[in-house]
Write an enzyme that holds these catalytic residues in place. Structure first.
Site, PDB file in Angstrom:
ATOM      1  N   ASP A  50       0.837  -1.196   0.000  1.00  0.00           N
ATOM      2  CA  ASP A  50       0.000   0.000   0.000  1.00  0.00           C
ATOM      3  C   ASP A  50       0.874   1.248   0.000  1.00  0.00           C
ATOM      4  O   ASP A  50       2.027   1.212   0.450  1.00  0.00           O
ATOM      5  CB  ASP A  50      -0.900   0.010   1.235  1.00  0.00           C
ATOM      6  CG  ASP A  50      -1.889  -1.141   1.237  1.00  0.00           C
ATOM      7  OD1 ASP A  50      -2.342  -1.529   0.151  1.00  0.00           O
ATOM      8  OD2 ASP A  50      -2.194  -1.648   2.339  1.00  0.00           O
ATOM      9  N   TYR A  78       6.869  -8.591   8.464  1.00  0.00           N
ATOM     10  CA  TYR A  78       6.522  -7.174   8.609  1.00  0.00           C
ATOM     11  C   TYR A  78       6.816  -6.683  10.022  1.00  0.00           C
ATOM     12  O   TYR A  78       6.742  -7.451  10.995  1.00  0.00           O
ATOM     13  CB  TYR A  78       5.029  -6.948   8.351  1.00  0.00           C
ATOM     14  CG  TYR A  78       4.549  -7.318   6.979  1.00  0.00           C
ATOM     15  CD1 TYR A  78       4.478  -6.370   5.957  1.00  0.00           C
ATOM     16  CD2 TYR A  78       4.143  -8.626   6.693  1.00  0.00           C
ATOM     17  CE1 TYR A  78       4.021  -6.712   4.687  1.00  0.00           C
ATOM     18  CE2 TYR A  78       3.694  -8.973   5.428  1.00  0.00           C
ATOM     19  CZ  TYR A  78       3.635  -8.010   4.436  1.00  0.00           C
ATOM     20  OH  TYR A  78       3.184  -8.356   3.190  1.00  0.00           O
ATOM     21  N   ASP A  92      -6.374   1.108   7.945  1.00  0.00           N
ATOM     22  CA  ASP A  92      -5.080   1.741   8.194  1.00  0.00           C
ATOM     23  C   ASP A  92      -5.284   3.247   8.333  1.00  0.00           C
ATOM     24  O   ASP A  92      -6.413   3.748   8.230  1.00  0.00           O
ATOM     25  CB  ASP A  92      -4.052   1.398   7.105  1.00  0.00           C
ATOM     26  CG  ASP A  92      -4.408   1.928   5.723  1.00  0.00           C
ATOM     27  OD1 ASP A  92      -5.220   2.871   5.620  1.00  0.00           O
ATOM     28  OD2 ASP A  92      -3.861   1.405   4.738  1.00  0.00           O
ATOM     29  N   ARG A 192      -3.358  -5.411   7.769  1.00  0.00           N
ATOM     30  CA  ARG A 192      -4.421  -4.464   8.154  1.00  0.00           C
ATOM     31  C   ARG A 192      -5.608  -5.199   8.764  1.00  0.00           C
ATOM     32  O   ARG A 192      -6.221  -4.727   9.727  1.00  0.00           O
ATOM     33  CB  ARG A 192      -4.901  -3.684   6.929  1.00  0.00           C
ATOM     34  CG  ARG A 192      -3.941  -2.633   6.417  1.00  0.00           C
ATOM     35  CD  ARG A 192      -4.547  -1.887   5.245  1.00  0.00           C
ATOM     36  NE  ARG A 192      -4.585  -2.664   4.024  1.00  0.00           N
ATOM     37  CZ  ARG A 192      -5.440  -2.471   3.018  1.00  0.00           C
ATOM     38  NH1 ARG A 192      -6.380  -1.543   3.121  1.00  0.00           N
ATOM     39  NH2 ARG A 192      -5.392  -3.204   1.933  1.00  0.00           N
TER      40      ARG A 192
END
Length: 304
Positions: A50, A78, A92, A192
């Site tokens: 993103d 991550y 988010d 997310r």
């Protein structure tokens, strides 16, 4: 040279660039920049990040673009920050706030109990504002048009979900908590959505305020190249180097190599794994083959 790393320009060969994507760029914009720097139109990426997210984005060049679909299927890692107490339409910080229930008293034991069902093999409902197609239209486009999108749950695996730090705070008068977490997961997992579901499990809401991809398979931030306005060239990992780090490999003799170059099956060739990369005697990456019976058959041929 096929297994080497080299700076690329107008004579770019085939291979992989490990980019450290900056915040604010879409993955498509990263590809556009790489095309200009590498001097070729045949550039693509594996695994969308993103615009808000940063970190490892694998960019394939020339023949390596055909390898990207296989590289997307690997484990990803991550570092993220989850804000509990507030929900957004995108799950988010880029999305409009949809709820502010705040976070009630939650001790470490309650937090750990809420994390347990989010680990392992789970069925995850993807974030509605995503690139998943519904009746041929991207889900995010339907949401932006005002439609109520209900996506089906998908099987994913969360290998690791761990809280490293917690900060309790008040945001716009609402009690919240920020959690710094690490996530290791299968392809297709939405971090997310993990933030959203953790908030819901605690009787509240949640979203991501930061996301950085630290690794895709064996490719990590330690070798990722920052992409800035000052970037003048990009190092390209050769195809043989990429497949050695990603797949089991087999070096062929001359007869086998000739058969692979025309996509023939290789009866009697015992692959070391269900899928393997085949290399020629000169270290050229030739093809991906998979097991069939007592031999192997072509899955994708990459030699010219």
């Amino acid at each position: 040279m096929s297994g080497s790393t080299r700076a690329a320009g107008a004579t770019t060969g085939s291979g992989l660039v490990v980019v450290d994507k900056p915040a604010g760029l879409t993955s498509h914009q990263v590809v556009a920049r790489c095309r200009r720097l590498l001097g070729t139109r045949k550039v693509g990426h594996a695994g969308t990040l993103d615009p808000m997210a940063t970190g490892v984005l694998l960019v394939g060049v020339n023949r390596a673009t055909r390898l990207l679909g296989h590289l997307m299927l690997t484990r990803k890692a991550y570092a993220a920050t989850v804000r509990l107490g507030v929900g957004t339409v995108t799950d988010d910080a880029e999305g409009e706030v949809t709820s502010r229930p705040g976070l009630g008293p939650v001790d470490d034991a309650a937090l750990e109990a809420a994390l347990v069902p989010l680990r392992g093999a789970i069925a995850q409902v993807p974030t509605a504002v995503s690139a998943i197609k519904v009746d041929g239209v991207r889900s995010y486009a339907k949401v932006r048009a005002g439609e109520d999108v209900q996506l089906s749950a998908r099987p994913v695996t969360v290998h690791r979900l761990e809280v490293l730090a917690r900060r309790d705070l008040v945001v716009d008068g609402v009690p919240c908590a920020d959690l710094d977490v690490v996530v290791e997961c299968s392809s297709g997992t939405y971090v997310r959505a993990l933030a959203r579901d953790l908030g819901a499990a605690l009787g509240s809401a949640g979203h991501l305020t930061a996301l950085r991809r630290t690794a895709v398979g064996p490719f990590g931030l330690d070798e990722a190249v920052p992409l800035t306005d000052a970037t003048a060239s990009l190092p390209v990992l050769g195809m043989a180097d990429v497949v050695r780090r990603t797949f089991a490999t087999v070096v062929l003799d001359a007869e086998q190599e000739a058969a692979v170059r025309v996509g023939r099956a290789l009866p009697g060739l015992a692959l070391p794994a269900e899928q393997a990369a085949l290399l020629g005697a000169d270290d050229e990456f030739l093809a991906l083959y998979r097991r069939r019976g007592d031999g192997a058959v072509a899955e994708a041929v990459f030699c010219g």
